[in-house]
Enzyme design. Sequence first.
Site, PDB file in Angstrom:
ATOM      1  N   GLU A 153      -5.313  -2.692  -1.016  1.00 32.47           N
ATOM      2  CA  GLU A 153      -4.565  -3.882  -0.579  1.00 32.47           C
ATOM      3  C   GLU A 153      -3.607  -3.591   0.572  1.00 32.47           C
ATOM      4  OE1 GLU A 153      -1.500  -2.003  -3.295  1.00 32.47           O
ATOM      5  OE2 GLU A 153      -3.644  -1.913  -2.915  1.00 32.47           O
ATOM      6  N   HIS A 181      -4.819   2.564  -2.489  1.00 35.33           N
ATOM      7  CA  HIS A 181      -4.349   1.190  -2.316  1.00 35.33           C
ATOM      8  C   HIS A 181      -5.238   0.410  -1.339  1.00 35.33           C
ATOM      9  CE1 HIS A 181      -0.383   1.378  -4.364  1.00 35.33           C
ATOM     10  NE2 HIS A 181      -0.459   2.664  -4.066  1.00 35.33           N
ATOM     11  N   CYS A 224      -3.287   2.156  -8.368  1.00 35.55           N
ATOM     12  CA  CYS A 224      -2.200   3.136  -8.451  1.00 35.55           C
ATOM     13  C   CYS A 224      -1.590   3.108  -9.855  1.00 35.55           C
ATOM     14  CB  CYS A 224      -1.174   2.892  -7.357  1.00 35.55           C
ATOM     15  SG  CYS A 224      -0.111   4.337  -7.060  1.00 35.55           S
TER      16      CYS A 224
END
Length: 258
Positions: free
Chosen positions: A186, A184, A92
């Site tokens: 994660e 993302h 990001c």
Amino acid sequence: MSAGPRALVVQNAAGSGPGRLLDWLDEDGLTCEVVQACDGQPVPESAAGVDAVVLLGGGLLPDEDTAAPWLAAERALTADALRTGVPLLGICLGGQLLAHVAGGVVTGRSGETERGSCPVRLLEPAGDDPVFAPLAGEDRLWMIQNHRDSITTPPPAGVLLATSDACRVQAFRVGPRAWGLQFHPEVDAQRLRRWDESALAAQGLDRAEMIAAAEAVAETNTRQARQLAGAFARVVDDHHRARRTGGPDTRQEATRWD
């Protein structure tokens, strides 16, 4: 101290931590040091002494130094990783920062806003990319997104790896070992339960619907994100071994980046 690869993880916002990525990288043999830049911990300007750099997200532009004075050091760190070939993963804001340093253009409030679980389409070059090749057979990736700024012009030397109808630049590579992601990996579906419901409603978004949509593809999301993290860890391990033994890396030598 571990003899395995060491990764420096830079956190740019309190609400944008490394999430499940830390456990995955640990499983793959990487020792991670998290620098909480958002809490005033200093960001090194050099990648010396580490085998990988991971730059996390945050609601900032990559040159918004007045709001986040550590970004100057983070840009220097990114440039050094590019110069020396240390594997880098930007997520990001981290991906936007990589694009900015490498000569691309990041536009604030670009109109390419994405929130929640979103489809991402891999492009043909992903099939030969060491991080994305394991996913090249997928019809689409399902990844969590949360951005209103975006990369509107990729770096001139970048290779575009993934796109979507809502946001053109979803993933790219610069040089042999630096990747930028708009999405993302994660973050899992449960993170959406922490998002501000009233703020989303003001944007015309229903948090409950977003959570349900993310949970419907959560198994796919986890599998795909884990494959991506594992592939990056293998790049790091290959580079680490080559540096220790003086043998050839599995990728070409780093390109000079000034």
